[in-house]
Design a protein around this motif. Structure first.
Motif, PDB file in Angstrom:
ATOM      1  N   ARG A 372       0.838  -1.199   0.000  1.00  0.00           N
ATOM      2  CA  ARG A 372       0.000   0.000   0.000  1.00  0.00           C
ATOM      3  C   ARG A 372       0.874   1.251   0.000  1.00  0.00           C
ATOM      4  O   ARG A 372       1.929   1.292   0.649  1.00  0.00           O
ATOM      5  CB  ARG A 372      -0.913   0.025   1.226  1.00  0.00           C
ATOM      6  CG  ARG A 372      -1.882  -1.132   1.305  1.00  0.00           C
ATOM      7  CD  ARG A 372      -3.054  -0.938   0.370  1.00  0.00           C
ATOM      8  NE  ARG A 372      -3.904  -2.114   0.318  1.00  0.00           N
ATOM      9  CZ  ARG A 372      -5.067  -2.180  -0.299  1.00  0.00           C
ATOM     10  NH1 ARG A 372      -5.531  -1.110  -0.923  1.00  0.00           N
ATOM     11  NH2 ARG A 372      -5.767  -3.289  -0.326  1.00  0.00           N
ATOM     12  N   ARG A 373       0.386   2.269  -0.724  1.00  0.00           N
ATOM     13  CA  ARG A 373       1.081   3.565  -0.763  1.00  0.00           C
ATOM     14  C   ARG A 373       0.060   4.660  -0.479  1.00  0.00           C
ATOM     15  O   ARG A 373      -1.010   4.697  -1.082  1.00  0.00           O
ATOM     16  CB  ARG A 373       1.747   3.794  -2.110  1.00  0.00           C
ATOM     17  CG  ARG A 373       2.288   5.216  -2.316  1.00  0.00           C
ATOM     18  CD  ARG A 373       3.176   5.296  -3.535  1.00  0.00           C
ATOM     19  NE  ARG A 373       4.429   4.602  -3.301  1.00  0.00           N
ATOM     20  CZ  ARG A 373       5.379   4.416  -4.227  1.00  0.00           C
ATOM     21  NH1 ARG A 373       5.195   4.888  -5.467  1.00  0.00           N
ATOM     22  NH2 ARG A 373       6.484   3.774  -3.929  1.00  0.00           N
ATOM     23  N   ALA A 395       4.120  13.906   2.385  1.00  0.00           N
ATOM     24  CA  ALA A 395       4.981  12.729   2.496  1.00  0.00           C
ATOM     25  C   ALA A 395       4.336  11.583   1.743  1.00  0.00           C
ATOM     26  O   ALA A 395       3.114  11.535   1.560  1.00  0.00           O
ATOM     27  CB  ALA A 395       5.197  12.348   3.961  1.00  0.00           C
ATOM     28  N   VAL A 396       5.152  10.641   1.295  1.00  0.00           N
ATOM     29  CA  VAL A 396       4.676   9.428   0.634  1.00  0.00           C
ATOM     30  C   VAL A 396       5.068   8.255   1.516  1.00  0.00           C
ATOM     31  O   VAL A 396       6.256   8.065   1.830  1.00  0.00           O
ATOM     32  CB  VAL A 396       5.271   9.271  -0.780  1.00  0.00           C
ATOM     33  CG1 VAL A 396       4.763   7.994  -1.428  1.00  0.00           C
ATOM     34  CG2 VAL A 396       4.930  10.479  -1.632  1.00  0.00           C
ATOM     35  N   LEU A 397       4.061   7.472   1.941  1.00  0.00           N
ATOM     36  CA  LEU A 397       4.269   6.379   2.883  1.00  0.00           C
ATOM     37  C   LEU A 397       4.006   5.048   2.186  1.00  0.00           C
ATOM     38  O   LEU A 397       2.923   4.815   1.659  1.00  0.00           O
ATOM     39  CB  LEU A 397       3.325   6.544   4.079  1.00  0.00           C
ATOM     40  CG  LEU A 397       3.341   5.450   5.142  1.00  0.00           C
ATOM     41  CD1 LEU A 397       4.674   5.438   5.876  1.00  0.00           C
ATOM     42  CD2 LEU A 397       2.204   5.651   6.129  1.00  0.00           C
ATOM     43  N   SER A 463       2.353  14.134 -11.743  1.00  0.00           N
ATOM     44  CA  SER A 463       3.667  14.704 -11.456  1.00  0.00           C
ATOM     45  C   SER A 463       4.724  13.609 -11.294  1.00  0.00           C
ATOM     46  O   SER A 463       5.840  13.739 -11.804  1.00  0.00           O
ATOM     47  CB  SER A 463       3.621  15.538 -10.179  1.00  0.00           C
ATOM     48  OG  SER A 463       2.721  16.610 -10.314  1.00  0.00           O
ATOM     49  N   ARG A 464       4.384  12.515 -10.583  1.00  0.00           N
ATOM     50  CA  ARG A 464       5.339  11.448 -10.293  1.00  0.00           C
ATOM     51  C   ARG A 464       5.113  10.195 -11.136  1.00  0.00           C
ATOM     52  O   ARG A 464       5.944   9.295 -11.124  1.00  0.00           O
ATOM     53  CB  ARG A 464       5.245  11.078  -8.812  1.00  0.00           C
ATOM     54  CG  ARG A 464       5.767  12.148  -7.853  1.00  0.00           C
ATOM     55  CD  ARG A 464       7.287  12.180  -7.829  1.00  0.00           C
ATOM     56  NE  ARG A 464       7.803  13.099  -6.837  1.00  0.00           N
ATOM     57  CZ  ARG A 464       8.078  12.781  -5.577  1.00  0.00           C
ATOM     58  NH1 ARG A 464       7.823  11.548  -5.148  1.00  0.00           N
ATOM     59  NH2 ARG A 464       8.578  13.671  -4.747  1.00  0.00           N
ATOM     60  N   GLY A 465       3.964  10.127 -11.823  1.00  0.00           N
ATOM     61  CA  GLY A 465       3.678   8.933 -12.601  1.00  0.00           C
ATOM     62  C   GLY A 465       3.355   7.730 -11.739  1.00  0.00           C
ATOM     63  O   GLY A 465       3.512   6.583 -12.175  1.00  0.00           O
ATOM     64  N   SER A 466       2.887   7.952 -10.518  1.00  0.00           N
ATOM     65  CA  SER A 466       2.595   6.869  -9.582  1.00  0.00           C
ATOM     66  C   SER A 466       1.237   7.124  -8.934  1.00  0.00           C
ATOM     67  O   SER A 466       0.873   8.276  -8.654  1.00  0.00           O
ATOM     68  CB  SER A 466       3.677   6.784  -8.502  1.00  0.00           C
ATOM     69  OG  SER A 466       3.333   5.836  -7.512  1.00  0.00           O
ATOM     70  N   THR A 467       0.526   6.056  -8.693  1.00  0.00           N
ATOM     71  CA  THR A 467      -0.779   6.172  -8.041  1.00  0.00           C
ATOM     72  C   THR A 467      -0.634   5.912  -6.539  1.00  0.00           C
ATOM     73  O   THR A 467       0.367   5.379  -6.079  1.00  0.00           O
ATOM     74  CB  THR A 467      -1.779   5.167  -8.635  1.00  0.00           C
ATOM     75  OG1 THR A 467      -1.280   3.841  -8.436  1.00  0.00           O
ATOM     76  CG2 THR A 467      -1.985   5.415 -10.120  1.00  0.00           C
ATOM     77  N   VAL A 468      -1.674   6.292  -5.791  1.00  0.00           N
ATOM     78  CA  VAL A 468      -1.713   6.053  -4.347  1.00  0.00           C
ATOM     79  C   VAL A 468      -3.025   5.351  -4.014  1.00  0.00           C
ATOM     80  O   VAL A 468      -3.989   5.406  -4.777  1.00  0.00           O
ATOM     81  CB  VAL A 468      -1.573   7.359  -3.545  1.00  0.00           C
ATOM     82  CG1 VAL A 468      -0.208   7.990  -3.767  1.00  0.00           C
ATOM     83  CG2 VAL A 468      -2.700   8.329  -3.900  1.00  0.00           C
ATOM     84  N   ASP A 469      -3.037   4.684  -2.877  1.00  0.00           N
ATOM     85  CA  ASP A 469      -4.228   3.960  -2.424  1.00  0.00           C
ATOM     86  C   ASP A 469      -5.133   4.804  -1.535  1.00  0.00           C
ATOM     87  O   ASP A 469      -6.263   4.402  -1.249  1.00  0.00           O
ATOM     88  CB  ASP A 469      -3.819   2.697  -1.659  1.00  0.00           C
ATOM     89  CG  ASP A 469      -3.082   1.713  -2.558  1.00  0.00           C
ATOM     90  OD1 ASP A 469      -3.711   1.158  -3.465  1.00  0.00           O
ATOM     91  OD2 ASP A 469      -1.868   1.504  -2.351  1.00  0.00           O
TER      92      ASP A 469
END
Length: 824
Positions: A372-373, A395-397, A463-469
């Motif tokens: 999980r992010r 922050a990204v956890l 911006s980062r090309g990444s998804t979050v949950d």
């Protein structure tokens, strides 16, 4: 020759063939029962009598909710022969017999705890027994049946009061006691004494159970186990008294009307205590196993959840049994605490069930099944924005199996994503005072947190090309709550000390003024401090951890913490706890109010703003509602003061029920038009903005923007307040619905059948939603036409007047307000 059709004769009583009314077996059977049925036959259409009233039509409007009846399985009764002579002989000796003979010679007779003066009894009002027919002296059994035979009217009246099954059981018990010799009453007293011993042992057992539960919740397992063992011993002692001594007589005595209630209550206490003890056993075992070393966080949650679920089953059973216990059977010094215990115990069970549901959701969040992010955004309420404050840092956890795999805090804060954003989207018109291009740091534009959270995740992905949950927003006030629990935190790298009283000011000084200009990483201190805080939290003892959890709960209630998860099931769980920050959808006939502020180019001046909201609802004669909302914003800062001395430029939105019509507004101050940035022609409009905001209009007389958004109507305009000054704005509008001025209560509906002028009641309710990060003082006034009086209020803090009600309260959390008025 045509044949003649044979006529079939039927019985006029039962309509069957083969016999007549004189020989009818059905009629003969009913005559034996004393009920002769008179056959009645009707022809043609049924005519309604004018003297009959049909109440069923009224009942159809009532939304009945009926639980289907399920018959409980009855346990088979085991019948045991009893030698009452031996029981009485064992309970009473020669000395007791002498005392009985002596007591019969006296004019006072003793029974249990009551003494009856026979002389005074003769002078008293004749009892029911004395009014019955005078009977010859018979033995107790014959006397009872003779009384029943000659007193049918009395029996019929009693049949209305109690059920025959209960009456029969009590009558048999009473006859049995009358048929026994006089010394049996001393045996009864001994049963009562044993019952008192059961109460004492059960009460002490309950006290030990309470101590055991409290110790378990504080994770003090040794004390919890010791108290539980003590409780089990006391409950076992009480159980032995009931099972081994006077078991049959206890049952017979329990059938008596007065004494039986006391005995049953005492047995219920014992049964409830046994269920609570079993529930505590599950709870202690779960907490004990969760504290074992080398156990993953997610596995600990599974263990605790399973044991808590088993414990709540036992607690529910105990609570149901305790409902049948009357406090009067307990010692006087424990009666009040027992009543309070039942209320607290019910709340405790509800909390346990919530924790079971919450722990299951936490397992998913902490990555019990998958990686999980999460995106953590830190909001500064000194620069207010719709979801709680300006997002200066984030922050990204990354987490899996409850273990933090990585945590990243960009040293440049949210501005680090500006150069990485791959889209050019027009900012909402008010935000163009700050920036023509919509970017990540301004993504929290809507007060509905799920909508803003989706926008934050969208900007991060582009911006980062990444998804979050999921997205978790934390206001700076939570840092103050945390430092209150763990104490000051010293950071040697940046030479700062964070204390609860001034932590935010200290960080602002470091981020805005004292950061290293060569490295140009003003937010680097945030990442450094976060690492220290996480390390400190993991070493907290049980007491501090409970205080921290309490602070988190209060923070969520006051919207200093808001969460959003793309997993719908997890989102629904946290929504039920009120952690998700969405705009509440109210009833179509319920008033609603939410005042939302957005500081644009006002620096940190919201730290010096004091806001009051005065709401007034005036109900017209025909039920229409005219509302007025007056908002006062006072700037207590000083011109030129560091961080706080700027003019507070605020874009204000007032959310009201959808369809409300703006009648008047005023007190606004507009920024200079030249201060706005103009988007480039090739910037694209945001599709989600058009989804959340539509039907835009401008109120010609006041310049107020009127828009439909999130199921509400929003009135929007500018308010600018200089240091040392005060701004007052107002909105007057008519609600899209009216209150019912002709409704009747249940009692009044029945009374209206017989009274030409029944009472009429009217209801009004208001839901006020708090903006995250803003503390206001709320005042509301409800005014009805003359001739209407308030008869009910939803909050004790409301003051009632002749034809109105008013309330003043700090708006720290959402408020629900309701009143009922009655027409004279």
């Amino acid at each position: 020759m045509a044949t003649r059709k044979k006529t079939i004769r039927r019985c006029s009583a039962c309509q069957n063939t083969g016999h007549t009314k004189r020989t009818c077996p059905v009629l003969a059977m009913e005559k034996k029962k004393g009920k002769e049925r008179v056959p009645v036959r009707s022809f043609g259409e049924k005519k309604k009598s004018k003297h009959m009233i049909d109440l069923r039509a009224e009942e159809r409007d009532i939304p009945w909710s009926i639980t289907p009846f399920i018959e409980k399985k009855k346990k088979q009764q085991v019948r045991v022969p009893v030698n009452f002579a031996d029981m009485v002989s064992h309970a009473t000796g020669e000395e007791m017999t002498k005392k009985t003979i002596v007591s019969e010679k006296k004019s006072l007779s003793t029974y249990g705890h009551f003494r009856i003066d026979k002389e005074k009894q003769k002078q008293a009002r004749p009892s029911l027994k004395s009014r019955l027919p005078k009977l010859p002296r018979l033995n107790p059994m014959e006397r009872f049946f003779e009384m029943v035979e000659d007193s049918k009217i009395w029996i019929l009246e009693m049949n209305k009061q109690i059920s025959w099954k209960t009456f029969a059981m009590r009558a048999v018990a009473f006859i049995l006691l009358l048929a026994l010799p006089v010394p049996v009453f001393s045996y009864y007293r001994q049963v009562r004494q044993t019952s008192d011993q059961v109460v004492e042992a059960s009460t002490q057992g309950f006290l030990s159970l309470q101590s055991s539960t409290l110790a378990a919740l504080h994770t003090d397992i040794p004390k919890a186990q010791a108290d539980l063992q003590q409780a089990l011993g006391l409950l076992a002692e009480a159980n032995d008294l009931i099972e081994q001594e006077h078991h049959v007589a206890q049952y017979i005595t329990s059938l008596l009307p007065v004494v039986g209630t006391q005995l049953k209550s005492r047995q219920y206490i014992l049964q409830a205590g046994q269920h609570i003890a079993l529930g505590n056993t599950y709870l202690i075992k779960g907490i004990s196993e969760a504290q074992e070393k080398d156990v993953l966080m997610t596995n600990r949650l599974v263990t605790i959840r399973q044991h808590m679920r088993s414990a709540t089953v036992q607690y529910d059973e105990a609570l149901a049994i305790l409902a049948g216990v009357h406090p009067s059977v307990l010692p006087v010094e424990h009666q009040q605490s027992f009543s309070e215990f039942k209320l607290l115990f019910a709340a405790f069970i509800n909390d346990m069930k919530d924790l079971v549901e919450l722990s299951q959701a936490l397992e998913v969040i902490l990555g019990s099944e998958d990686f999980r992010r999460y995106l953590l955004v830190f909001q500064n309420h000194h620069e207010i924005r719709p979801t709680g404050g300006f997002m200066g840092s984030f922050a990204v956890l990354d987490i899996q199996k409850g273990e933090i795999k990585n945590i990243e805090v960009p040293p440049g804060g949210t501005y680090d994503l500006k150069g990485q954003l791959d889209t050019y989207v027009e900012a909402p018109a008010p935000l163009q005072l700050v920036n023509a291009r919509w970017e990540f740091q301004d993504a929290n534009w809507w007060p509905d947190f799920p909508a803003s959270a989706r926008k934050m995740a969208w900007f991060y992905e582009h911006s980062r090309g990444s998804t979050v949950d999921g997205v978790i927003a934390i206001n700076a006030r939570m840092l103050e709550r945390l430092l209150t629990v763990i104490g000051p935190v010293e950071n040697e790298a940046f030479d700062i000390v964070l204390q609860a009283e001034d932590a935010l000011t200290t960080l602002q000084q470091e981020v805005e003024i004292d950061y290293d200009k060569k490295l140009n990483q003003p937010k680097a201190v945030i990442g450094e401090v976060m690492g220290q805080l996480l390390e400190t939290v993991t070493t907290l003892d049980q007491v501090d951890m409970i205080q921290l959890l309490t602070g988190l709960h209060d923070g969520a209630r006051e919207k200093d913490i808001q969460v959003f998860f793309f997993d719908n099931e997890v989102e629904h769980v946290f929504q039920s706890f009120g952690w998700t920050g969405e705009i509440v959808q109210t009833s179509p006939v319920q008033d609603y109010l939410m005042v939302v502020n957005a500081n644009l180019q006002g620096q940190k001046s919201d730290a010096k703003i004091e806001q009051t909201i005065d709401h007034q609802a005036v109900i017209q004669e025909d039920g229409r509602i005219i509302n007025s909302v007056v908002i006062t914003r006072k700037h207590t800062g000083h011109p030129g003061e560091l961080f706080y001395g700027s003019v507070n430029t605020n874009y204000m939105r007032v959310y009201v029920p959808e369809g409300a019509v703006l009648l008047d507004a005023g007190g606004f101050t507009y920024p200079e038009e030249s201060a706005f940035d103009v988007p480039e022609d090739w910037y694209t409009p945001d599709p989600e903005k058009m989804l959340y905001e539509y039907d835009e209009k401008i109120h010609a007389e006041t310049g107020t923007r009127v828009v439909t958004s999130f199921g509400k109507t929003s009135f929007e305009n500018w308010v600018r307040t200089a240091p040392g000054q005060e701004s007052v704005v107002y909105f007057t509008y008519e609600l899209p619905f009216a209150v019912n001025m002709e409704s009747k209560t249940k009692e009044d509906r029945l009374a209206s059948l017989f009274s030409p002028n029944p009472r009429v009641a009217s209801r009004y309710s208001l839901f006020v939603q708090k903006q995250s990060g803003v503390e206001s003082e709320l005042s509301t006034t409800i005014i009805y036409p003359e001739g209407w009086n308030p008869i009910w209020r939803s909050n004790e803090r409301m003051d009632l007047a002749i034809n109105g009600a008013t309330m003043q309260v700090p708006l720290r959390s959402d408020q629900s307000i309701g009143v009922v008025f009655e027409q004279k």
